[in-house]
Design an enzyme around this catalytic site. Structure first.
Site, PDB file in Angstrom:
ATOM      1  CG  ASN A  11      12.405   9.675  -4.463  1.00  0.00           C
ATOM      2  OD1 ASN A  11      12.043   9.246  -5.557  1.00  0.00           O
ATOM      3  ND2 ASN A  11      13.165  10.755  -4.334  1.00  0.00           N
ATOM      4  N   GLY A  12      12.786   6.307  -5.211  1.00  0.00           N
ATOM      5  CA  GLY A  12      13.932   5.683  -5.874  1.00  0.00           C
ATOM      6  C   GLY A  12      13.518   4.438  -6.609  1.00  0.00           C
ATOM      7  CB  CYS A  36       8.583   9.129  -4.968  1.00  0.00           C
ATOM      8  SG  CYS A  36       7.904   7.650  -5.636  1.00  0.00           S
ATOM      9  CE1 TYR A  77      11.054  19.212 -16.581  1.00  0.00           C
ATOM     10  CE2 TYR A  77      11.186  16.933 -15.824  1.00  0.00           C
ATOM     11  CZ  TYR A  77      10.443  17.989 -16.330  1.00  0.00           C
ATOM     12  OH  TYR A  77       9.122  17.836 -16.578  1.00  0.00           O
ATOM     13  N   GLY A  85       5.583  14.453  -7.992  1.00  0.00           N
ATOM     14  CA  GLY A  85       4.645  13.369  -8.259  1.00  0.00           C
ATOM     15  C   GLY A  85       3.229  13.852  -8.036  1.00  0.00           C
TER      16      GLY A  85
HETATM   17  N1  LIG Z   1       6.051  24.044  -7.528  1.00  0.00           N
HETATM   18  C1  LIG Z   1       6.522  24.335  -8.726  1.00  0.00           C
HETATM   19  N2  LIG Z   1       5.912  25.207  -9.467  1.00  0.00           N
HETATM   20  C2  LIG Z   1       6.369  25.468 -10.676  1.00  0.00           C
HETATM   21  N3  LIG Z   1       7.408  24.932 -11.245  1.00  0.00           N
HETATM   22  C3  LIG Z   1       8.066  24.072 -10.559  1.00  0.00           C
HETATM   23  C4  LIG Z   1       7.628  23.717  -9.299  1.00  0.00           C
HETATM   24  N4  LIG Z   1       8.417  22.827  -8.841  1.00  0.00           N
HETATM   25  C5  LIG Z   1       9.318  22.588  -9.805  1.00  0.00           C
HETATM   26  N5  LIG Z   1       9.149  23.370 -10.845  1.00  0.00           N
HETATM   27  C6  LIG Z   1       9.957  23.371 -12.021  1.00  0.00           C
HETATM   28  O1  LIG Z   1       9.161  23.275 -13.172  1.00  0.00           O
HETATM   29  C7  LIG Z   1       9.800  22.518 -14.144  1.00  0.00           C
HETATM   30  C8  LIG Z   1       8.862  21.594 -14.817  1.00  0.00           C
HETATM   31  O2  LIG Z   1       7.878  22.305 -15.380  1.00  0.00           O
HETATM   32  P1  LIG Z   1       7.738  22.704 -16.923  1.00  0.00           P
HETATM   33  O3  LIG Z   1       8.957  22.849 -17.644  1.00  0.00           O
HETATM   34  O4  LIG Z   1       6.838  23.895 -16.851  1.00  0.00           O
HETATM   35  O5  LIG Z   1       6.880  21.526 -17.479  1.00  0.00           O
HETATM   36  P2  LIG Z   1       7.362  20.261 -18.269  1.00  0.00           P
HETATM   37  O6  LIG Z   1       7.444  19.179 -17.245  1.00  0.00           O
HETATM   38  O7  LIG Z   1       6.251  20.070 -19.211  1.00  0.00           O
HETATM   39  O8  LIG Z   1       8.661  20.594 -18.899  1.00  0.00           O
HETATM   40  C9  LIG Z   1      10.908  21.782 -13.475  1.00  0.00           C
HETATM   41  O9  LIG Z   1      12.106  22.256 -13.941  1.00  0.00           O
HETATM   42  C10 LIG Z   1      10.801  22.148 -12.043  1.00  0.00           C
HETATM   43  O10 LIG Z   1      12.060  22.419 -11.500  1.00  0.00           O
HETATM   44 MG   LIG Z   2       9.771  22.076 -19.353  1.00  0.00          MG
END
Ligand SMILES: Nc1ncnc2c1ncn2[C@@H]1O[C@H](COP(=O)(O)OP(=O)(O)O)[C@@H](O)[C@H]1O
Ligand SMILES: [Mg+2]
Ligand SMILES: Nc1ncnc2c1ncn2[C@@H]1O[C@H](COP(=O)(O)OP(=O)(O)O)[C@@H](O)[C@H]1O
Ligand SMILES: Nc1ncnc2c1ncn2[C@@H]1O[C@H](COP(=O)(O)OP(=O)(O)O)[C@@H](O)[C@H]1O
Ligand SMILES: Nc1ncnc2c1ncn2[C@@H]1O[C@H](COP(=O)(O)OP(=O)(O)O)[C@@H](O)[C@H]1O
Ligand code: SF4
Ligand code: SF4
Ligand code: SF4
Ligand code: SF4
Ligand SMILES: [Mg+2]
Ligand SMILES: [Mg+2]
Ligand SMILES: [Mg+2]
Lengths: 463, 463, 463, 463
Positions: B112-113, B10, B254, B38
């Site tokens: 969230n949590g 979340c 991540y 989310g």
């Molecule tokens: N608004 C955003 N647009 C693009 N990437 C983002 C966004 N917000 C977060 N991310 C980053 O994208 C990553 C997740 O996407 P990605 O690696 O492309 O896909 P997957 O979840 O399949 O590994 C995360 O590390 C996150 O930090």
């Molecule tokens: Mg990825």
């Protein structure tokens, strides 16, 4: 914020299926890989034992088609289309493929490009009593072809004559009850490639649609070439021996997908080289190199490598901005909305930044991005553009602003630098750009940069 | 292809608007910036002079809200929520915010949590006759709070008692007719930040939602802190002086957006440092460094810089894969479908490639990506992962596979290397990872790596 | 134009399926037959081996459910609900059945009626810490039942106690993992019937839902009766021996479907008799009798027969007015818009017309219809109403305007006659109305006509 | 259950607005009043200062248009269309109005009827190179008109020539940048009326669309008449002096709305008279007269009046059966599903019933209804049909089953009586039917009854 880009008009995909795979799903995934070439309407027509079934609508490929529709679209050949629709055209009537009935039965056409003498042909046809239900060139081609078809026993002959009449840029796929025909204009302005899956031939605007579908890339369709596939095999007709081709160089700069290979050159690679070239032409002393995502990234990689300046991710790009996103009102915007692009402060603050983008059309976006970087603490922002100044309109299927809105058509480079607030500004030279594509098989159109149009353009069509 | 990632549950956003800006639109754009946390349901509740109006539905922020809905959602305070819903839950009943009526009027809660003793509390409440209409922790918190509320004259006191009962990870926003309350669990496991726009206070799971909205970042909400905003101002209550915090380190690896700063550390920067650390811990002789987009890119930038190996874009990621995209059938998949990720052949062919990704959970995706690189001509593929091996399940709001599907919980690193077909495989060490966050203000939870859970977890909740 | 009618609140349908027929589809068709009792939301919950699956939404039965949803809703018992939602309630949260989890597992409840002391009970429950997520009585019943349930080993006993606490009108269906329970309030205010299909028992608000589904009508559920069905059979519990019942007489006048038989009386037949009675009580010399479709037609048939005056179709009713129909703006309306009802000129022009309708609440509609008839050339319009003057609000599940908007509560019959522009106006007498139902098994509530409420109504609930 | 009716193809509505009222909303309400003439697609085209804006889609009028669309459709003239689409045609391409560009600019056409030599004309046009994008007659008319238009300076002259070429039934509305033209075929087969609102002229398939909109009925468009409205006024051109007209008598029997007046006769009145006539031709000794709702009601009223047998409501018709209603599966149907029509038992049980319907095409429905009545306890069922036996297909815009499915084309009346299980069966005679319309201004087509087609019909079009 991102509305001062050139707009590609279309992408096409087609297959004549001699095997057992699912024709409509292959086309669906093919169009999906071409989605970047047009995101406002999409369509698929299949040839179901002589009957043409089709579905076309406003929206993205994944929105329009579902399993029910794809199951309905059963057939042994198919063509599909994605389209960027210019403003003001309401609803789906211009969506493609165009499906018609004419004296020899049904036919579906998908078109990428722009016919520069379409108005003239349309007027002549109207004077002979033809009616038009859309504003697309595609219908003009269809009407002309149908009329000329009467004189010939084979559609190939009629098409060959049509090609002597229509001018401009076109990559066409035509599906008849028995054939699938692919045509590329005599200058080869728009891309078109041919591939093979088992015993079946496949056509696509870009090779990237092949990679993910187990389709073997065969070659580019040649300028002026017509390829006819039916259940007896494949036949190539070279309608004209072009003295000189004029492939659109902007495909490499911006339109095409980085992983596509067209006319012998991989797009990412051309962009990367443009970055290297830029580093040579406009060196600068700085701390970090950033690319404006996504179109500026490849050149930024090249620039960083060539210059030895450290490459970092400079921006977060929010990818959830879909067609239904509510644009911030003026009020919100003034409060500092920059919803789609946010600088990565740690990499910018206190740094001298080289910011790379692929092109600069109106200048409005670049100005905002430079501002964002300065607000994030950049001490200097040096803008490098991996294409030359855009000074002229395109008449070959790309939607360019009117000349008065092309900033480089109205202002010196120094003026632009000041306007966007950069500390320095460097464009790649025409020669530099050409050198990135020198290993390719073609001559290039660079008219939007140098004004040398590869053909006469009708006055009435002038923007 | 991308389904072996951990899933964040979340994101929350809230505002107590003492100024004239548009409450619901601010919340809309705030949620939009948190969309990555989310993507399956979203909701906004506003306090309209004591009445709570709300809208929550399955779908993305931009799909659910349009101008009509946002105009309807008028109010001087608001909370919003985006949610990743786990499988099998039909329809919208678990969407948040949860809006309830209790003895003191209406209340909305966004959470969230994960409450680790929720089942136990729920059972106890049921035994006293409470009914539940959803399966969410949020309703358990609401029911408990309402029951305890009876004893106290102020909600703050009730909430303080609730915090002694519930265990686990939680960042909560609670909106009552007169107040907006933000709470972070005593270990500070999930992020929560506070900002200010003119005279108004704003809360968000991540700071990235502030940047684009002209909101000044103030600080993180502290572990165990309760912040109460009403029209008289803001008040902080430290419910507990935590000896040790346990912020989720996976947020940096991540979950969070690279441009967010949480608990003193910018996410991009932590990832970049992890790349540097990886280069130190697992050096390798190679020609190019590529990141798996998007989560692997920042570490790849750092690795390239530290190792001196050339950084290139290794993959094209197709961004048009929405929720309505038809997944390729098995048949299609065997034919070689890799719709979402395509290697940039020119940068891979004939090269020794270092491939960086953020984490490796089941291993299925990494195996496919290594295959793609080899098929594109990579002579060697060296995989480097910017987090340690994931060996344990998370009970704090992150959806991890069962232990038996955690590849690192069942196999040696060498075994994994062979399984995914890499020429070498290196994970960052626990210490190395910690070092990327050492400038932060917290201690970290690293339980999914080292099994040291920051609290006891009820047996019955064990996965 | 048709908005001055009383509004029925709900319809319920349930089945405990001991046979092989399709539970959810039977319920779907049952609700469809009850659609006239509520057109704004609908829902079905099924018991799938102890798990309750459900779907409820705003909209009509045929809009909400499709084959995919009905296939999903597999189960051996089911309850369904259609609902008329009063204004101002946004979205689906009040839709029924209500599905909850409580100390003994899951439970679904569907309710038709109104609990007159719901606010008081709610307040008491809130003071003990209960939270409410909707504004419906149903949730109050559920919360009360769950709390009381703790004391008993069988739900029947708890329900029996609940029935001593709640006051008002209610026909309830309750589905637990093992049982289907039907309850009718001690006065039998709202209808509820029981039927049998093969070895399976079925409940419905009206018998019309049985006819089309091959369900044998068994009998009415008795006032104060609780019927429990499980896989061992059926059991009746008479919770109270009511001295006097008080079935809502308005069901016969307007709410129920003409083809339903409730408490021993067929609705069409009661209406027809009311027409005969009206002809006796208020004879008139005229040329034609017309009914206002659809609710006035049956009485018009009876009136014509008894009076010997010729019956003709007087109006065309446009049936395509759905929920999405754009209401004409004021401007359009003044231009003479009468979109939904158009007189049949040939039958009206130059004629003395007797116009029959079922009831007259605010008077606004009748006024317009009299106008239409006069504009179509009627020389005289004699209005006859097959119910007595509505002078009092209903507290038993029917949405009546506030007293000040009940025209008969504020004006003499002569005054109303003048206001609506009729040449004469006759209402059936209370006795006359009663006589149309004299063959039934019940005493009747006629409170909205005579103010004699069958029970005390809490002040705070007064309208 | 109700699928053995003839199907009307279309309704048209148009306005040339010289006043200030809202053009698109007037057209919307007009189409809404004509919804019974076609419920599968609808469209509106407006002339906005020479540009034609339009919207047409599958669905009902109230589903397709909302305030946003109607606001967009601003203009000073408009034409609209509702359409019944025959099976197998996918999606919206055949929806009307048809909007085209031809040598003189834009044009919109809406058509009700059927061109019997359309295939022949289409083939000839195709041989000259014309392409067709739909399968509708309307496009054939448009293509022909455009071609002929070249020869003339005024569209009226071209249209006059077109009328000498096309054969069949047609009521056309044509909107050009400056004119609104209405045309009725030389036999006047399909209805078309003209009205006036302030200084503005309005056209409609039926007069019922005028009543509710404050439009004064002027007169019918005459057979063979062309009416041209522009901003200078109105002009009538009688293209041909027809010797004999052939208005479709089935419009009175079934298609038209009871409150419409066409060619001098009110529909309800004609149906009522048919009931009187039936009572004379086929008297019977019985207890009650019932009509099959809705199309049988008017005749039932007349029959009851003439025979002196008591009229009662015999059936409840469920009106919530929309396009999204799930048809009961075979299994459900066998269990006795009669979802849409339920007998009113009290009026049927133990009675000798006269059951009136408007027509009997395949016989399947009548058989089921007779069954329902018997099951409800009718001791005798005497079926009376207010049209003669349907023995021949229609080629003039009405969708009739193939001859082999027309029960009266294959079986004696006695046979039909047995098949449907009636105790007696009486059809009105051809002369009797004619007598109900004898006060009108026209001769009538009765070809589906007597086989006397008012014109030759091309063999290739034969069904
Ligand atoms: N608004 C955003 N647009 C693009 N990437 C983002 C966004 N917000 C977060 N991310 C980053 O994208 C990553 C997740 O996407 P990605 O690696 O492309 O896909 P997957 O979840 O399949 O590994 C995360 O590390 C996150 O930090
Ligand atoms: Mg990825
Ligand atoms: N499927 C794709 N996914 C992501 N990017 C793509 C895709 N196809 C093409 N691109 C590249 O993205 C670039 C355009 O995107 P971007 O620069 O992010 O937006 P903008 O059009 O606003 O400049 C083009 O250069 C194009 O080559
Ligand atoms: N399924 C049904 N179809 C048609 N009419 C019904 C149906 N069910 C009930 N009715 C009757 O229709 C009447 C209500 O409709 P009507 O008078 O046409 O509208 P209004 O509510 O505007 O007065 C009620 O008397 C009701 O008994
Ligand atoms: N707007 C309308 N509302 C209701 N009935 C209409 C309307 N317009 C026309 N009708 C009449 O309804 C009849 C068709 O309906 P009906 O008999 O109920 O259904 P079916 O087409 O199944 O026989 C026609 O005779 C038609 O004249
Ligand atoms: S003018 Fe520019 S954009 Fe147009 S075809 Fe030539 S190079 Fe491409
Ligand atoms: S177990 Fe892992 S994912 Fe869960 S809170 Fe701890 S570090 Fe984060
Ligand atoms: S007050 Fe009237 S509407 Fe209400 S229950 Fe009594 S009779 Fe029915
Ligand atoms: S054949 Fe019958 S339906 Fe057709 S136009 Fe003639 S009368 Fe009408
Ligand atoms: Mg870009
Ligand atoms: Mg009524
Ligand atoms: Mg009918």
């Amino acid at each position: 914020m991102f509305d001062d880009k050139l707009k590609e008009e279309c992408g096409v995909f087609g297959v004549y299926n001699n095997n057992e795979f699912d024709t409509s799903r292959l086309t669906y995934y093919g169009l999906f890989a071409l989605q970047h070439r047009g995101q406002e309407s999409a369509g698929i027509a299949v040839n179901n034992k002589g009957t043409i079934l089709y579905r076309k609508e406003m929206g993205m490929v994944s929105e329009i088609f579902d399993d029910v529709v794809l199951d309905y679209l059963k057939g042994h050949s198919a063509i599909g289309h994605v389209r960027y629709s210019t403003t003001g055209e309401s609803y789906a009537e211009n969506a493609q493929p165009l499906v018609i009935k004419y004296t020899k039965g049904h036919m579906a056409i998908a078109h990428n490009g722009n016919i520069t003498n379409a108005s003239k042909i349309k007027k002549e046809l109207e004077e002979q009593g033809t009616i038009f239900q859309t504003t697309s060139d595609t219908e003009v081609i269809a009407a002309l072809l149908s009329r000329i078809r009467i004189k010939y026993s084979a559609i190939e002959d009629a098409l060959r004559e049509v090609m002597t009449i229509i001018k401009g840029a076109y990559s066409l796929l035509i599906m008849t009850p028995n054939k699938l025909i692919a045509v590329r204009d005599p200058l080869g302005m728009r891309p078109l490639v041919i591939g093979k899956k088992e015993d079946s031939y496949v056509f696509s605007s870009e090779s990237c649609a092949f990679d993910s579908l187990g389709i073997k890339f065969i070659r580019d369709v040649e300028p002026g070439e017509m390829i006819v596939v039916n259940n007896e095999g494949i036949k190539s007709i070279q309608t004209e021996v072009p003295k000189k081709s004029a492939s659109c160089i902007f495909e490499y700069i911006y339109f095409a997908r980085p992983d596509s290979i067209m006319d012998g050159i991989e797009v990412y690679s051309a962009r990367y080289k443009a970055g290297i070239e830029l580093a040579k032409e406009h060196p600068v002393d700085a701390d970090v190199v950033v690319g404006v995502p996504d179109s500026g990234l490849a050149a930024a990689h090249g620039f960083a490598h060539a210059s030895g300046i450290k490459y970092v991710g400079g921006f977060m790009k929010n990818r959830y901005v879909g067609r239904t996103f509510i644009q911030p009102s003026q009020e919100m915007r003034e409060l500092g909305v920059h919803m789609k692009l946010n600088p990565i402060r740690s990499q910018i603050e206190g740094k001298r930044v080289v910011m790379i983008d692929d092109s600069l059309v109106r200048g409005t976006t670049s100005k905002k991005i430079v501002n964002l970087l300065k607000a994030a603490g950049a001490t200097e922002v040096h803008v490098r553009i991996s294409s030359p100044p855009v000074k002229h309109s395109c008449y070959f299927g790309i939607d360019t602003p009117e000349r008065k809105n092309l900033i480089a058509g109205n202002m010196s480079i120094d003026g632009i630098k000041d306007l966007i607030g950069a500390d320095s500004l460097g464009y790649i030279s025409n020669e530099g750009l050409l050198s990135t594509c020198k290993d390719g098989k073609r001559d290039y159109c660079m008219a939007c940069f140098n004004g040398k149009y590869p053909m006469d353009v009708d006055d009435e069509e002038e923007k």
